[in-house]
Design a protein around this motif. Structure first.
Motif, PDB file in Angstrom:
ATOM      1  N   SER A 133       0.804  -1.221   0.000  1.00 40.73           N
ATOM      2  CA  SER A 133       0.000   0.000   0.000  1.00 40.73           C
ATOM      3  C   SER A 133       0.842   1.279   0.000  1.00 40.73           C
ATOM      4  O   SER A 133       0.367   2.323  -0.440  1.00 40.73           O
ATOM      5  CB  SER A 133      -0.944   0.010   1.205  1.00 40.73           C
ATOM      6  N   GLU A 134       2.062   1.206   0.457  1.00 37.82           N
ATOM      7  CA  GLU A 134       2.907   2.398   0.494  1.00 37.82           C
ATOM      8  C   GLU A 134       3.998   2.402  -0.579  1.00 37.82           C
ATOM      9  O   GLU A 134       4.900   3.243  -0.544  1.00 37.82           O
ATOM     10  CB  GLU A 134       3.506   2.555   1.892  1.00 37.82           C
ATOM     11  N   GLN A 139       2.859   1.400  -7.704  1.00 37.39           N
ATOM     12  CA  GLN A 139       1.455   1.644  -8.043  1.00 37.39           C
ATOM     13  C   GLN A 139       1.340   2.498  -9.299  1.00 37.39           C
ATOM     14  O   GLN A 139       0.529   2.208 -10.187  1.00 37.39           O
ATOM     15  CB  GLN A 139       0.747   2.316  -6.867  1.00 37.39           C
ATOM     16  N   TYR A 149      -6.696  -0.194  -9.357  1.00 41.47           N
ATOM     17  CA  TYR A 149      -6.978  -0.656  -8.004  1.00 41.47           C
ATOM     18  C   TYR A 149      -8.268  -1.469  -7.991  1.00 41.47           C
ATOM     19  O   TYR A 149      -9.273  -1.065  -8.569  1.00 41.47           O
ATOM     20  CB  TYR A 149      -7.105   0.552  -7.064  1.00 41.47           C
ATOM     21  N   GLU A 152      -8.013  -4.822  -1.544  1.00 44.11           N
ATOM     22  CA  GLU A 152      -6.847  -4.973  -0.691  1.00 44.11           C
ATOM     23  C   GLU A 152      -6.994  -6.201   0.188  1.00 44.11           C
ATOM     24  O   GLU A 152      -8.082  -6.769   0.315  1.00 44.11           O
ATOM     25  CB  GLU A 152      -6.590  -3.723   0.141  1.00 44.11           C
ATOM     26  N   ARG A 163      -0.753  -3.958   4.779  1.00 46.99           N
ATOM     27  CA  ARG A 163      -1.859  -3.571   3.906  1.00 46.99           C
ATOM     28  C   ARG A 163      -1.351  -3.648   2.470  1.00 46.99           C
ATOM     29  O   ARG A 163      -0.452  -2.919   2.068  1.00 46.99           O
ATOM     30  CB  ARG A 163      -2.311  -2.160   4.256  1.00 46.99           C
ATOM     31  N   GLU A 164      -1.927  -4.540   1.715  1.00 47.44           N
ATOM     32  CA  GLU A 164      -1.509  -4.814   0.343  1.00 47.44           C
ATOM     33  C   GLU A 164      -2.668  -4.483  -0.586  1.00 47.44           C
ATOM     34  O   GLU A 164      -3.807  -4.869  -0.337  1.00 47.44           O
ATOM     35  CB  GLU A 164      -1.140  -6.298   0.221  1.00 47.44           C
ATOM     36  N   PHE A 165      -2.377  -3.746  -1.657  1.00 48.14           N
ATOM     37  CA  PHE A 165      -3.389  -3.404  -2.649  1.00 48.14           C
ATOM     38  C   PHE A 165      -3.389  -4.435  -3.765  1.00 48.14           C
ATOM     39  O   PHE A 165      -2.341  -4.920  -4.170  1.00 48.14           O
ATOM     40  CB  PHE A 165      -3.136  -2.019  -3.242  1.00 48.14           C
TER      41      PHE A 165
END
Length: 174
Positions: A133-134, A139, A149, A152, A163-165
């Protein structure tokens, strides 16, 4: 500097394990306790893990080499992401990692393209990837290549949950 991209063989398991270990630690090592990081590396980036993937016809791996030295790799196969719309037959770019020295020079795009071509070798299909996520650079990179997107989940490394997208690229025309 240009790179040569080639399909990895079972003889490359040691090289892939070392490259996987180095690139994962460089990118994400700061996020984990030493114990969690080592357990993840031992499980996911072992020679045996790469040997199993290389021996499985449902998976493919490629090495990027510059002057005969491995600087990056990609891994693709069936989608295993926990998304309600993922279906049998969907593909996933499972990994795409480069040494820092090989980044921003087109090597990542070349690896991505060969993996996407392989995933769509029997025709267009939905493709997936997950990104921390970061990891904003990744991305943006995947966004430039048609991934959007889609959800998640929690990516587990030892005791930590990241936290994984989830990103998806639908087949053209859908």
């Amino acid at each position: 500097m240009t790179a040569t991209i080639r399909r990895a063989t079972t003889d490359d398991a040691v090289t892939l394990a070392e490259l996987g270990r180095v690139t994962f630690i460089d990118a994400f090592g700061h996020l984990y306790t030493p114990e969690d990081l080592q357990a993840f590396i031992d499980d996911s980036h072992s020679v045996d893990a790469y040997a199993r993937a290389l021996a499985n016809p449902d998976y493919a791996l490629w090495l990027a080499e510059q002057d005969g030295v491995a600087v990056g790799y990609a891994q693709a196969g069936p989608c295993g992401l926990p998304h309600a719309e993922a279906q049998a037959g969907d593909g996933e770019l499972k990994r795409l990692y480069l040494l820092h020295s090989a980044q921003n020079g087109g090597v990542g795009v070349a690896l991505l393209q060969v993996a996407l071509d392989w995933l769509e070798r029997d025709g267009p299909r939905t493709l997936w990837i997950s990104v921390w996520s970061e990891n904003y650079g990744a991305q943006r990179f995947y966004g430039r290549h048609g991934f959007q997107y889609a959800g998640e989940y929690e990516f587990i490394v030892g005791e930590q949950r990241d936290r994984e997208f989830i990103y998806r690229r639908k087949p053209a025309g859908t």
